[in-house]
Design a protein around this motif. Structure first.
Motif, mmCIF file in Angstrom:
data_model
loop_
_atom_site.group_PDB
_atom_site.id
_atom_site.type_symbol
_atom_site.label_atom_id
_atom_site.label_comp_id
_atom_site.label_asym_id
_atom_site.label_seq_id
_atom_site.Cartn_x
_atom_site.Cartn_y
_atom_site.Cartn_z
ATOM 1 N N LEU A 94 -88.551 28.280 -52.138
ATOM 2 C CA LEU A 94 -87.764 28.767 -51.005
ATOM 3 C C LEU A 94 -87.017 30.034 -51.395
ATOM 4 O O LEU A 94 -86.175 30.025 -52.288
ATOM 5 C CB LEU A 94 -86.767 27.691 -50.545
ATOM 6 N N HIS A 95 -87.328 31.145 -50.716
ATOM 7 C CA HIS A 95 -86.756 32.437 -51.052
ATOM 8 C C HIS A 95 -85.821 32.931 -49.960
ATOM 9 O O HIS A 95 -86.099 32.784 -48.760
ATOM 10 C CB HIS A 95 -87.863 33.470 -51.277
ATOM 11 N N LEU A 96 -84.748 33.563 -50.397
ATOM 12 C CA LEU A 96 -83.750 34.071 -49.469
ATOM 13 C C LEU A 96 -84.317 35.174 -48.579
ATOM 14 O O LEU A 96 -84.050 35.219 -47.378
ATOM 15 C CB LEU A 96 -82.544 34.600 -50.255
ATOM 16 N N LEU A 97 -85.141 36.090 -49.142
ATOM 17 C CA LEU A 97 -85.587 37.262 -48.408
ATOM 18 C C LEU A 97 -86.597 36.945 -47.311
ATOM 19 O O LEU A 97 -86.830 37.777 -46.429
ATOM 20 C CB LEU A 97 -86.170 38.304 -49.372
ATOM 21 N N LEU A 100 -90.059 33.247 -42.541
ATOM 22 C CA LEU A 100 -90.761 34.483 -42.223
ATOM 23 C C LEU A 100 -92.098 34.511 -42.966
ATOM 24 O O LEU A 100 -92.169 34.162 -44.145
ATOM 25 C CB LEU A 100 -89.912 35.697 -42.620
ATOM 26 N N PRO A 101 -93.173 34.976 -42.318
ATOM 27 C CA PRO A 101 -94.518 34.872 -42.901
ATOM 28 C C PRO A 101 -94.862 36.012 -43.852
ATOM 29 O O PRO A 101 -95.762 36.804 -43.593
ATOM 30 C CB PRO A 101 -95.412 34.897 -41.662
ATOM 31 N N PHE A 126 -89.916 39.392 -58.580
ATOM 32 C CA PHE A 126 -88.622 39.826 -59.097
ATOM 33 C C PHE A 126 -87.538 39.870 -58.009
ATOM 34 O O PHE A 126 -86.367 40.070 -58.310
ATOM 35 C CB PHE A 126 -88.743 41.200 -59.787
ATOM 36 N N LEU A 127 -87.944 39.682 -56.738
ATOM 37 C CA LEU A 127 -86.972 39.619 -55.646
ATOM 38 C C LEU A 127 -86.909 38.223 -55.031
ATOM 39 O O LEU A 127 -86.220 38.014 -54.045
ATOM 40 C CB LEU A 127 -87.325 40.633 -54.556
ATOM 41 N N VAL A 182 -83.028 29.094 -53.656
ATOM 42 C CA VAL A 182 -81.800 28.287 -53.592
ATOM 43 C C VAL A 182 -81.271 28.024 -54.991
ATOM 44 O O VAL A 182 -80.058 28.146 -55.255
ATOM 45 C CB VAL A 182 -82.090 26.964 -52.855
ATOM 46 N N LEU A 183 -82.163 27.667 -55.915
ATOM 47 C CA LEU A 183 -81.714 27.364 -57.271
ATOM 48 C C LEU A 183 -81.128 28.600 -57.952
ATOM 49 O O LEU A 183 -80.146 28.495 -58.702
ATOM 50 C CB LEU A 183 -82.872 26.800 -58.097
#
Length: 600
Positions: A489-492, A498-499, A505-506, A510-511
């Motif tokens: 799960l990524h913030l960006l 978002l697909p 590196f970006l 959550v962790l």
């Protein structure tokens, strides 16, 4: 001028050195994983089948950490080719607890093996992890056993890659039922391949030849592994993927595929104990039963490579027979399984896992982690318990660290007086400060010890998460389905809403956010740094580490977050034991704020 002593600078610099050591160790590997893109061929031995790679084989493969096909066209073609190849009736089924598959009667090749204990992906519906695939498929990898002609004897017909062997009716290879394939050359010689299999990943192959002809014959037994590099795992500076083996009871992790492609042929580095190819989690190796074999690695071009065992020539007189036994390992590099094989007589087989130079420390950490897992049944909980044990062992060290900080605070007036008295004589100032430390029983570097003690433990867990197949696809809770993979799960991309795929590196998950927040809280509880540069470094460090650690295994972040939380609790407890430190920390922070206001 009054200010922090040289020793306080050294103390803080050593803390920064510890953090930067971890950063370098992990940051280089991250860079390798993110930026790594992903001679005429020597004549193969007579028993080797012709290499028939797909049209895309000439393209440089894009490799992943775990390995496997990455080109969508190859993946589709592999599924089609496997279905066609395995539909042939000229196959002998393999059914064992560790492996399933079949032996191809055309060539007598072991070219169809899947593991029964490991799935190809997190989704069990995608099927078992495939180890061997038939020749000509995009993922080709297989083993073959045969003979070449000896010297000083008449030439005879030998089995080759096109030879169709005969199997007993209804034959099936299981741990209880070995299978013997046979072929008669019509000239008085009968060749046999007897396959046996155990409950894990080891096949025992006996190459036999009997001579009922009128004259002696001479042959040289050969065993061979053939594979493509299109399915190879990423070869990095700290985990090898490619040709490897044990020679004269010393494990050699090399060469890599690129070196072998350039050289064409590379001989083994001594008497082979075993030789083959390794990925991060899987390997295939040939193990000679007796001494006397020689070995080499070869490149056939188009990304196809061989690992060969060559046995001494044997003369078979009329009415006699000869045999040679080779073991074939093809499967997962499970620690307990490899150690059992080593205990049974295969030299250094447990070191087929690339633990590296620090295996003396990494293997005990892995053993403890595995023991905790066997107790609680969840590797995430096992990691948290491991962290708790580590912090518990180091608690006395932390107490001494805080006691040393308290002592340092207590002698600050004396230190400032010495700094003022000898401000124009730095060598004398340093000499007097060191004498003060000795007289007061203060060690200014005592606070560095907990950090440096944690570095090997942290690196050992990092390596364990990379190389141990036991950690692969192990879930923790909620969205963490694989502790050996990054947080999905990524913030960006709004945590998957978002697909689009976020660059590694970006990929702040959550962790990673929890790591940055807990590290920031931990630093907030430390005594304030009076040096503005150090203030900035310690203010930026949590968020810098958040970016650095985000692409790494979720299990590693879970360890660090748990360690941070325990450290915060530990600091709160020790502050209650040393109130003067908390008071001083609050005073220092207030002084800093006033200094900032005045500077404006």
């Amino acid at each position: 001028m009054q200010g922090p002593s040289v020793d306080k600078h050294n103390y803080r610099n050593m803390i920064l050195a510890g953090i930067l050591t971890v950063t370098i160790l992990l940051g280089w590997d991250m860079a390798m994983r993110y930026f790594y893109p992903a001679a005429p061929a020597p004549k193969a031995v007579a028993s080797a089948p012709a290499a028939t790679p797909s049209a895309a084989a000439s393209a440089a493969p894009k490799r992943t950490r775990e390995g496997g096909l990455t080109n969508p066209a190859d993946i589709a073609l592999e599924a089609q080719d496997i279905k066609t190849a395995l539909a042939s009736p000229a196959r002998v089924r393999i059914e064992a607890p560790g492996l399933s598959g079949s032996i191809n009667l055309a060539g007598g090749m072991v070219d169809d093996l899947t593991t029964n204990r490991h799935t190809a992906t997190l989704n069990p519906a995608d099927g078992a992890q495939r180890i061997f695939s038939p020749a000509g498929t995009p993922a080709q990898q297989f083993a073959q056993f045969g003979w070449t002609m000896g010297e000083g004897a008449p030439a005879i017909a030998l089995p080759n890659a096109q030879t169709v062997w005969t199997a007993p009716a209804g034959a099936k290879l299981t741990p209880q039922t070995p299978v013997t394939l046979s072929w008669n050359n019509g000239g008085g010689q009968t060749f046999t391949l007897t396959y046996a299999i155990d409950a894990d990943y080891m096949l025992t192959v006996t190459q036999g030849v009997s001579n009922t002809g009128p004259a002696p014959v001479a042959v040289k037994p050969v065993a061979q592994l053939n594979r493509t590099d299109k399915t190879a795992a990423l070869d990095s500076f700290n985990v090898h993927a490619g040709p490897f083996g044990a020679f004269d009871e010393t494990v050699s992790f090399g060469p890599n595929y690129k070196d072998l492609a350039e050289a064409g042929t590379l001989p083994g580095e001594g008497q082979p104990n075993w030789i083959g190819f390794t990925d991060i989690y899987w390997m295939s190796t040939l193990i000679p039963e007796k001494a006397g074999a020689t070995s080499d690695f070869r490149s056939l071009g188009n990304g196809i490579y061989l690992a060969n065992l060559f046995y001494p020539q044997v003369a078979v007189n009329p009415g006699q027979q000869s045999s040679r036994v080779t073991k074939l390992f093809a499967g997962a590099k499970e620690t307990e399984v490899l150690d059992r094989y080593e205990a049974a007589g295969i030299p250094k087989f447990g070191l087929a896992i690339d633990w590296g130079w620090f295996r003396w420390f990494e293997k005990p950490i892995f053993w403890l982690l595995k023991s905790l897992f066997n107790t609680v049944g969840n590797f995430g909980l096992a990691i948290m318990l491991l962290t708790l044990i580590v912090r518990g062992i180091m608690f006395p060290v932390a107490q001494r660290q805080f006691a040393s900080m308290a002592a340092m605070k207590a002698i600050q007036p004396k230190m400032k007086a010495l700094q003022e008295r000898y401000k124009d004589d730095k060598p004398r100032q340093q000499q007097e400060i060191m004498a003060l430390y000795k007289a007061e029983g203060v060690n200014p570097l005592a606070g560095c010890l907990p950090i440096f003690l944690q570095i090997p433990i942290f690196f050992a867990l990092y390596k364990t998460l990379i190389v141990s197949v036991e950690m692969r696809h192990q879930p923790f809770a909620l969205w963490i389905k694989d502790l050996s993979a990054p947080d999905p799960l990524h913030l960006l991309n709004l945590f998957g809403l978002l697909p689009f795929d976020v660059p590694s590196f970006l990929g702040i998950g959550v962790l990673a956010l929890l790591l940055g927040i807990t590290m920031w809280l931990q630093f907030k509880l430390n005594p304030a740094q009076m040096d503005p540069v150090q203030q900035q470094v310690f203010a930026i460090m949590p968020w810098m580490m958040m970016f650095i650690m985000a692409p790494f295994a979720a299990g590693l972040l879970l360890y660090w977050i748990t360690s941070n939380v325990l450290t915060i609790a530990q600091q709160a407890y020790l502050y209650s034991r040393h109130p003067q430190l908390k008071e001083q920390a609050q005073k220092d922070e207030a002084d800093m704020k006033r200094a900032k206001v005045r500077s404006k």
